[in-house]
Design a protein around this motif. Structure first.
Motif, PDB file in Angstrom:
ATOM      1  N   MET A   1       0.706  -1.223   0.145  1.00  0.00           N
ATOM      2  CA  MET A   1      -0.194  -0.095  -0.061  1.00  0.00           C
ATOM      3  C   MET A   1       0.971   1.362  -0.033  1.00  0.00           C
ATOM      4  SD  MET A   1      -2.806   1.142   2.587  1.00  0.00           S
ATOM      5  CE  MET A   1      -4.309   0.463   1.892  1.00  0.00           C
ATOM      6  N   TYR A  81     -13.106  -4.319 -13.812  1.00  0.00           N
ATOM      7  CA  TYR A  81     -13.416  -5.177 -12.556  1.00  0.00           C
ATOM      8  C   TYR A  81     -14.076  -6.422 -12.768  1.00  0.00           C
ATOM      9  CZ  TYR A  81     -12.661  -0.464 -11.075  1.00  0.00           C
ATOM     10  OH  TYR A  81     -12.292   0.741 -10.804  1.00  0.00           O
ATOM     11  N   ILE A 104      -5.172  10.307 -10.243  1.00  0.00           N
ATOM     12  CA  ILE A 104      -6.281   9.693  -9.018  1.00  0.00           C
ATOM     13  C   ILE A 104      -7.488   9.693  -9.791  1.00  0.00           C
ATOM     14  CG2 ILE A 104      -7.376  10.035  -7.041  1.00  0.00           C
ATOM     15  CD1 ILE A 104      -4.089   9.454  -6.623  1.00  0.00           C
ATOM     16  N   GLU A 107     -13.507   5.210  -8.820  1.00  0.00           N
ATOM     17  CA  GLU A 107     -13.905   3.887  -9.335  1.00  0.00           C
ATOM     18  C   GLU A 107     -15.610   4.091  -9.304  1.00  0.00           C
ATOM     19  OE1 GLU A 107     -12.759   0.911  -6.534  1.00  0.00           O
ATOM     20  OE2 GLU A 107     -10.754   1.213  -7.363  1.00  0.00           O
ATOM     21  N   ASP A 111     -15.052   4.824  -4.852  1.00  0.00           N
ATOM     22  CA  ASP A 111     -13.897   4.788  -4.029  1.00  0.00           C
ATOM     23  C   ASP A 111     -12.977   5.544  -5.049  1.00  0.00           C
ATOM     24  OD1 ASP A 111     -14.713   3.262  -1.823  1.00  0.00           O
ATOM     25  OD2 ASP A 111     -14.194   1.500  -2.900  1.00  0.00           O
ATOM     26  N   THR A 113      -8.853   6.146  -5.951  1.00  0.00           N
ATOM     27  CA  THR A 113      -7.687   5.122  -5.946  1.00  0.00           C
ATOM     28  C   THR A 113      -6.762   5.827  -7.034  1.00  0.00           C
ATOM     29  OG1 THR A 113      -7.109   2.755  -6.428  1.00  0.00           O
ATOM     30  CG2 THR A 113      -8.734   3.678  -7.926  1.00  0.00           C
ATOM     31  N   THR A 114      -5.446   5.348  -6.713  1.00  0.00           N
ATOM     32  CA  THR A 114      -4.535   5.859  -7.875  1.00  0.00           C
ATOM     33  C   THR A 114      -4.751   4.803  -9.240  1.00  0.00           C
ATOM     34  OG1 THR A 114      -2.781   4.151  -7.283  1.00  0.00           O
ATOM     35  CG2 THR A 114      -2.795   5.912  -6.112  1.00  0.00           C
TER      36      THR A 114
END
Length: 129
Positions: A1, A81, A104, A107, A111, A113-114
């Motif tokens: 992480m 996904y 960045i 989703e 969410d 996320t990078t």
């Protein structure tokens, strides 16, 4: 992480009987002692990490010096996904102290996320061709 913060450091806390394990960005360093300072949300003030009995350690992360808007860029994965291609808007770019930029994205479930592992990063108006 990966951890991102303005200082490039994150404090890790193992948890107690009344509080779960957590991590907090290091906001500053005490000028007299050199101890890392994090925000204590209950006191509303910076507090040395060593004041918490469950302080575990510090982890070095990515030092972010600026954030700029996504500017219409998009991140594309050939397999998303559910195994089908997916394209997401780049919400913002994290600018690191060494000049790198990390996209960045958001989703479908909301969410953040990078998107640096995307198969392609598309500029505004650019097609997948």
């Amino acid at each position: 992480m990966r951890y991102f913060s303005e200082t490039g450091w994150t404090a890790i806390f193992s948890g107690t009987e009344t509080e779960t394990g957590r991590m907090r960005p290091v906001e500053a360093w005490d000028s007299a002692t050199g101890v890392a300072l994090v925000v204590d949300p209950q006191r509303g003030a910076l507090r040395p990490v060593t004041d918490w009995p469950d302080f575990s350690h510090l982890e070095q992360g990515e030092r972010v010096v600026s954030v700029i808007p996504g500017g219409g860029w998009r991140a594309h994965w050939n397999e998303g996904y559910d195994g089908t291609p997916v394209t997401e808007e780049v919400l913002a770019w994290l600018i690191h102290a060494d000049g790198r930029a990390t996209p960045i994205s958001v989703e479908p479930d909301g969410d953040v996320t990078t998107a640096e592992l995307a198969d392609r990063i598309l500029a505004l108006g650019q097609d997948l061709d």
